[in-house]
Design a protein around this motif. Structure first.
Motif, PDB file in Angstrom:
ATOM      1  N   ALA A  52      29.937  28.236  37.115  1.00 54.05           N
ATOM      2  CA  ALA A  52      30.359  29.598  36.801  1.00 54.05           C
ATOM      3  C   ALA A  52      31.258  30.135  37.904  1.00 54.05           C
ATOM      4  CB  ALA A  52      29.135  30.498  36.625  1.00 54.05           C
ATOM      5  N   ASN A  53      32.262  30.891  37.505  1.00 52.41           N
ATOM      6  CA  ASN A  53      33.219  31.458  38.453  1.00 52.41           C
ATOM      7  C   ASN A  53      33.249  32.971  38.296  1.00 52.41           C
ATOM      8  OD1 ASN A  53      35.766  32.430  39.591  1.00 52.41           O
ATOM      9  ND2 ASN A  53      36.312  30.281  39.830  1.00 52.41           N
ATOM     10  N   TYR A  54      32.734  33.675  39.334  1.00 50.19           N
ATOM     11  CA  TYR A  54      32.789  35.134  39.380  1.00 50.19           C
ATOM     12  C   TYR A  54      33.707  35.602  40.508  1.00 50.19           C
ATOM     13  CZ  TYR A  54      28.275  34.477  36.951  1.00 50.19           C
ATOM     14  OH  TYR A  54      27.280  34.090  36.087  1.00 50.19           O
ATOM     15  N   ASP A  55      34.583  34.723  40.983  1.00 43.80           N
ATOM     16  CA  ASP A  55      35.314  34.996  42.221  1.00 43.80           C
ATOM     17  C   ASP A  55      36.456  35.984  42.056  1.00 43.80           C
ATOM     18  OD1 ASP A  55      33.655  33.188  43.426  1.00 43.80           O
ATOM     19  OD2 ASP A  55      35.072  31.519  43.334  1.00 43.80           O
ATOM     20  N   TRP A  56      36.964  36.145  40.841  1.00 47.40           N
ATOM     21  CA  TRP A  56      38.199  36.883  40.679  1.00 47.40           C
ATOM     22  C   TRP A  56      37.975  38.241  40.028  1.00 47.40           C
ATOM     23  CZ3 TRP A  56      42.011  34.968  43.388  1.00 47.40           C
ATOM     24  CH2 TRP A  56      41.962  33.620  43.718  1.00 47.40           C
ATOM     25  N   SER A  57      38.624  39.241  40.585  1.00 47.67           N
ATOM     26  CA  SER A  57      38.600  40.584  40.019  1.00 47.67           C
ATOM     27  C   SER A  57      39.981  40.902  39.461  1.00 47.67           C
ATOM     28  CB  SER A  57      38.230  41.610  41.100  1.00 47.67           C
ATOM     29  OG  SER A  57      39.256  41.679  42.086  1.00 47.67           O
ATOM     30  N   TYR A  58      40.101  42.005  38.744  1.00 46.69           N
ATOM     31  CA  TYR A  58      41.409  42.432  38.260  1.00 46.69           C
ATOM     32  C   TYR A  58      42.359  42.681  39.435  1.00 46.69           C
ATOM     33  CZ  TYR A  58      39.186  43.191  33.708  1.00 46.69           C
ATOM     34  OH  TYR A  58      38.533  43.014  32.518  1.00 46.69           O
ATOM     35  N   GLU A  59      41.825  43.267  40.487  1.00 48.28           N
ATOM     36  CA  GLU A  59      42.649  43.543  41.666  1.00 48.28           C
ATOM     37  C   GLU A  59      43.180  42.250  42.288  1.00 48.28           C
ATOM     38  OE1 GLU A  59      42.256  45.857  45.989  1.00 48.28           O
ATOM     39  OE2 GLU A  59      40.608  45.917  44.524  1.00 48.28           O
ATOM     40  N   ASP A  60      42.326  41.219  42.330  1.00 43.77           N
ATOM     41  CA  ASP A  60      42.765  39.932  42.884  1.00 43.77           C
ATOM     42  C   ASP A  60      43.921  39.357  42.067  1.00 43.77           C
ATOM     43  OD1 ASP A  60      40.805  40.029  44.840  1.00 43.77           O
ATOM     44  OD2 ASP A  60      39.341  38.988  43.591  1.00 43.77           O
ATOM     45  N   ILE A  61      43.789  39.400  40.744  1.00 40.93           N
ATOM     46  CA  ILE A  61      44.849  38.852  39.884  1.00 40.93           C
ATOM     47  C   ILE A  61      46.140  39.643  40.077  1.00 40.93           C
ATOM     48  CG2 ILE A  61      45.510  38.289  37.523  1.00 40.93           C
ATOM     49  CD1 ILE A  61      43.118  36.695  38.590  1.00 40.93           C
ATOM     50  N   ALA A  62      46.003  40.971  40.187  1.00 36.35           N
ATOM     51  CA  ALA A  62      47.188  41.812  40.355  1.00 36.35           C
ATOM     52  C   ALA A  62      47.884  41.533  41.680  1.00 36.35           C
ATOM     53  CB  ALA A  62      46.798  43.286  40.260  1.00 36.35           C
ATOM     54  N   GLU A  63      47.106  41.284  42.742  1.00 40.74           N
ATOM     55  CA  GLU A  63      47.689  41.118  44.071  1.00 40.74           C
ATOM     56  C   GLU A  63      48.100  39.675  44.364  1.00 40.74           C
ATOM     57  OE1 GLU A  63      44.863  42.619  46.842  1.00 40.74           O
ATOM     58  OE2 GLU A  63      45.199  44.735  46.295  1.00 40.74           O
ATOM     59  N   GLU A  64      47.317  38.704  43.896  1.00 39.45           N
ATOM     60  CA  GLU A  64      47.562  37.314  44.263  1.00 39.45           C
ATOM     61  C   GLU A  64      48.247  36.502  43.172  1.00 39.45           C
ATOM     62  OE1 GLU A  64      44.178  35.399  46.003  1.00 39.45           O
ATOM     63  OE2 GLU A  64      43.368  37.306  46.763  1.00 39.45           O
ATOM     64  N   GLY A  65      48.436  37.069  42.005  1.00 39.45           N
ATOM     65  CA  GLY A  65      49.154  36.363  40.948  1.00 39.45           C
ATOM     66  C   GLY A  65      48.253  35.477  40.111  1.00 39.45           C
ATOM     67  N   ASP A  66      48.872  34.621  39.316  1.00 38.87           N
ATOM     68  CA  ASP A  66      48.145  33.776  38.375  1.00 38.87           C
ATOM     69  C   ASP A  66      47.149  32.865  39.090  1.00 38.87           C
ATOM     70  OD1 ASP A  66      49.923  34.959  36.709  1.00 38.87           O
ATOM     71  OD2 ASP A  66      50.932  33.127  36.066  1.00 38.87           O
ATOM     72  N   GLN A  67      46.006  32.693  38.462  1.00 46.33           N
ATOM     73  CA  GLN A  67      44.989  31.770  38.962  1.00 46.33           C
ATOM     74  C   GLN A  67      44.754  30.719  37.887  1.00 46.33           C
ATOM     75  OE1 GLN A  67      43.988  32.078  42.088  1.00 46.33           O
ATOM     76  NE2 GLN A  67      45.259  33.938  42.229  1.00 46.33           N
ATOM     77  N   ARG A  68      44.994  29.456  38.237  1.00 45.49           N
ATOM     78  CA  ARG A  68      44.947  28.374  37.248  1.00 45.49           C
ATOM     79  C   ARG A  68      43.790  27.426  37.542  1.00 45.49           C
ATOM     80  NH1 ARG A  68      49.432  28.625  34.204  1.00 45.49           N
ATOM     81  NH2 ARG A  68      51.157  29.882  35.009  1.00 45.49           N
ATOM     82  N   PHE A  69      43.230  26.874  36.472  1.00 42.15           N
ATOM     83  CA  PHE A  69      42.069  25.998  36.581  1.00 42.15           C
ATOM     84  C   PHE A  69      42.245  24.812  35.636  1.00 42.15           C
ATOM     85  CE2 PHE A  69      40.958  30.430  37.058  1.00 42.15           C
ATOM     86  CZ  PHE A  69      40.254  30.472  38.254  1.00 42.15           C
ATOM     87  N   SER A  70      41.768  23.678  36.061  1.00 47.44           N
ATOM     88  CA  SER A  70      41.659  22.507  35.185  1.00 47.44           C
ATOM     89  C   SER A  70      40.181  22.231  34.981  1.00 47.44           C
ATOM     90  CB  SER A  70      42.352  21.299  35.807  1.00 47.44           C
ATOM     91  OG  SER A  70      43.741  21.521  35.919  1.00 47.44           O
ATOM     92  N   SER A  71      39.804  21.975  33.746  1.00 47.28           N
ATOM     93  CA  SER A  71      38.379  21.833  33.474  1.00 47.28           C
ATOM     94  C   SER A  71      38.166  20.924  32.271  1.00 47.28           C
ATOM     95  CB  SER A  71      37.759  23.212  33.192  1.00 47.28           C
ATOM     96  OG  SER A  71      36.393  23.108  32.854  1.00 47.28           O
ATOM     97  N   THR A  72      36.987  20.349  32.218  1.00 50.40           N
ATOM     98  CA  THR A  72      36.531  19.651  31.024  1.00 50.40           C
ATOM     99  C   THR A  72      35.528  20.560  30.328  1.00 50.40           C
ATOM    100  OG1 THR A  72      36.831  17.486  32.041  1.00 50.40           O
ATOM    101  CG2 THR A  72      35.391  17.609  30.123  1.00 50.40           C
ATOM    102  N   GLY A  73      35.930  21.101  29.202  1.00 47.15           N
ATOM    103  CA  GLY A  73      35.077  22.062  28.506  1.00 47.15           C
ATOM    104  C   GLY A  73      35.019  23.381  29.259  1.00 47.15           C
ATOM    105  N   GLY A  74      33.883  24.061  29.133  1.00 47.54           N
ATOM    106  CA  GLY A  74      33.722  25.369  29.761  1.00 47.54           C
ATOM    107  C   GLY A  74      34.194  26.486  28.857  1.00 47.54           C
ATOM    108  N   TRP A  75      34.494  27.632  29.437  1.00 50.32           N
ATOM    109  CA  TRP A  75      34.964  28.795  28.687  1.00 50.32           C
ATOM    110  C   TRP A  75      35.522  29.813  29.671  1.00 50.32           C
ATOM    111  CZ3 TRP A  75      32.408  33.277  30.079  1.00 50.32           C
ATOM    112  CH2 TRP A  75      31.147  33.123  30.663  1.00 50.32           C
ATOM    113  N   LEU A  76      36.248  30.824  29.175  1.00 49.05           N
ATOM    114  CA  LEU A  76      36.797  31.865  30.045  1.00 49.05           C
ATOM    115  C   LEU A  76      37.111  33.102  29.230  1.00 49.05           C
ATOM    116  CD1 LEU A  76      40.537  31.274  30.967  1.00 49.05           C
ATOM    117  CD2 LEU A  76      39.399  30.113  29.065  1.00 49.05           C
ATOM    118  N   GLY A  77      37.175  34.233  29.929  1.00 49.83           N
ATOM    119  CA  GLY A  77      37.473  35.491  29.259  1.00 49.83           C
ATOM    120  C   GLY A  77      37.310  36.658  30.198  1.00 49.83           C
ATOM    121  N   PHE A  78      36.946  37.815  29.621  1.00 54.38           N
ATOM    122  CA  PHE A  78      36.776  39.043  30.391  1.00 54.38           C
ATOM    123  C   PHE A  78      35.392  39.627  30.093  1.00 54.38           C
ATOM    124  CE2 PHE A  78      41.435  38.894  29.745  1.00 54.38           C
ATOM    125  CZ  PHE A  78      41.806  38.768  31.087  1.00 54.38           C
TER     126      PHE A  78
END
Length: 568
Positions: A229-255
């Motif tokens: 599980a990844n709880y590391d990123w906030s809206y502020e982080d995305i706004a300030e640091e730009g796109d965050q990309r991940f490679s994964s086998t399966g899993g899920w993502l959203g808001f």
């Protein structure tokens, strides 16, 4: 003079605790859900909460939602727990309300709106599509043809579009009786040459969640990548640091919001490229793609993905995790480090609720169960504390005799404890054992949608919000709303009184400053607990009452302890 100085020092320390706690709680420990009711002239009335409607038809809206919805052809969504529609322009799920949850306690309160179309305030939607080569692809302005006007459990809808070049695109959408949509994407190639198609799915959100993101409760971008599980990123982080990309086998993502979740679920064995992105218009996007597929003439390629859009109900998330094989889907609720302990507490509390039909009674029963389990330890604690009351004159004599020789004083104190067979630390164990239970209940009241808007009795209409009945504004007869830490409800006042009575039965500290601090502490905690959820206040108050009863029972069984303590 010395007593006055001690009292002033105790008051100053208490003020520091109050101010320091206010700062810490605002930053790290959100105290409770927003109040859902208020007291006006002694009567409880619901608080209108238009802010919980992400696309309210209000002056702040970019455009009226009804107008926007009427501008495009749509397929109705009708399920036991969902209402809304699918936009045939762009193949978007962009109109969705949760019919099991209302914005406030008012009977005519609107349902919680989760998704809303582009062009309205706080637009929020999901979409499915393709990128590729060698063909014309559907885009956000493509108008699809639907096989039916209604999507419901057992009645799927297929959206179709032909690019006129030999390729046909189909999206078969289905929905269950919960909050899970399934999208089967298919590209059929009847052209003369091979084409490359790469399916994708995305969630677009125009604005940040109105729920606060804190150390104890994650709100914002969320996902499970490579079984973690990844709880590391906030809206502020995305706004300030730009796109965050991940490679994964399966899993899920959203808001994730406090109670609601919108998440994309790719095929669990598939390798995906996922990202959280900041949109050009200032919004946020979660998306994933899979490896492209080469489709020869006369062939077709299919891809299945899922969309969860609904409430983060514990049992429902576990059901999807087990039955659909979605990796760690229960991590949509940020239980934290003590998940192993908090989930059993929730399970017990939820079982008690279903058995009793009232969450307040369930909390009281939970308190009784905890006190029964801790009964033997508490008995040892009370006996030790009673013995401490008896030996206090001897301790005072040792302190006076060896006040200039601290090491010798400690030696004599230890010797006294051994001779009298008392343990000054015995009183700490029951408190330490209750801390994880108290914290678990705090998290349950904060995070579990099952507790949202659940009443107890009388004026307690929402156990996840603070007690609204406060004498500070004369129970609503004075037309002002006091700040949260001054809005002393009936429950926090009872908490302070019961804590004071409990302290009166304990041995008094010999140090005068400590004695003054302990005398003020119940009233300090009364203010500290005022902004917390009423359910937490109820638990602590009932626990104090049971503790007092247990101490009284012990003294009735061993009257010599009380007599000796009073004789000193």
């Amino acid at each position: 003079m010395s007593d006055n100085r001690n009292m002033i020092l105790a008051i100053v320390l208490s003020a520091i605790v109050l101010l320091g706690w206010s700062f810490i709680s605002d930053r790290y420990f959100p105290t409770a859900s927003e109040p859902s009711t208020k007291i006006v002239e002694g009567k409880q009335v619901p608080i209108p909460q238009p802010g919980e409607d992400p696309a309210a038809d209000a002056p702040a809206a970019i455009r009226d939602r009804a107008v926007v919805l009427a501008e495009t052809p749509r397929v109705a969504i009708e399920s036991p727990r969902l209402r809304g529609s699918i936009n045939l322009r762009g193949a978007r799920v962009d109109d969705l309300v949760l019919t099991d949850y209302r914005q406030s306690l008012a009977e005519d309160s609107p349902f919680i709106r989760l998704l809303s179309p582009s062009g309205t305030s706080q637009a929020y939607f999901a979409s499915f599509g393709w990128t590729g080569e060698g063909m014309t692809l559907p885009g956000p302005d493509t108008v699809w043809t639907a096989s039916s006007t209604r999507l419901a459990p057992g009645n799927p809808v297929t959206l179709s579009w032909d690019n006129g070049q030999g390729q046909r695109f189909d999206i078969r959408l289905s929905v269950d009786d919960g909050y899970m949509f399934t999208a089967d994407q298919r590209v059929s190639n009847s052209g003369t040459g091979a084409v490359a198609a790469r399916p994708y799915a995305l969630i677009s959100r125009a604005e940040e969640s109105e729920d606060p993101d804190s150390w104890t409760m994650h709100v914002g971008p969320i996902g499970v990548f490579n079984d973690a599980a990844n709880y590391d990123w906030s809206y502020e982080d995305i706004a300030e640091e730009g796109d965050q990309r991940f490679s994964s086998t399966g899993g899920w993502l959203g808001f994730s919001d406090k109670y609601w979740l919108t998440a994309l679920v790719p095929p669990q064995p598939a390798d995906i490229s996922a990202a959280f992105r900041r949109g050009a218009n200032g919004g946020f996007q979660a998306n994933y793609t899979v490896e492209p597929t080469i489709i020869a003439p006369g062939q077709a390629a299919t891809h299945q993905s899922r969309l969860f859009a609904g409430a983060k109900e514990v049992e429902l998330l576990a059901h999807y995790e087990d039955d659909l094989g979605i990796a760690k889907f229960d991590k949509a609720i940020d239980w934290g480090w003590f998940e192993w302990f908090m989930k059993p507490i929730f399970a017990l509390l939820n079982w008690l609720f279903h058995a009793l039909g009232n969450f307040g009674l369930a909390i009281i029963c939970l308190t009784l169960i905890v006190r029964l389990l801790l009964f033997p330890i508490a008995q040892k604690q009370f006996k030790s504390m009673a013995a401490m009351r008896i030996v206090q004159p001897k301790m005072k004599a040792i302190q006076e005799r060896w006040k200039d020789d601290k090491p010798r004083m400690q030696q004599e104190m230890l010797k006294l404890y051994q001779e009298e067979k008392v343990n000054p630390m015995a009183g700490c164990l029951p408190i330490l054992l209750q801390i994880p239970i108290f914290y678990a209940l705090y998290k349950v009241l904060m995070l579990a949608v099952e507790m949202r808007h659940e009443p107890f009795i009388l004026w307690i209409k929402d156990l996840s919000a603070p007690d609204p009945m406060t004498p500070v504004n004369l129970f609503g007869y004075l037309d002002f709303t006091p700040p949260a830490f001054l809005a002393l409800g009936i429950l926090p006042i009872l908490l302070g009184i019961t804590m004071w009575l409990q302290f009166k039965l304990n041995p008094q500290p010999m140090d005068p400053v400590q004695k003054q601090v302990f005398s003020i502490m119940p009233w300090v905690f009364m203010f500290i607990m005022a902004p917390f959820a009423a359910g937490l206040q109820l638990y602590w108050t009932v626990s104090n009452i049971l503790t007092i009863a247990q101490q009284k029972w012990l003294y009735s069984r061993h009257p010599q302890m009380k007599e000796a303590a009073e004789a000193k």
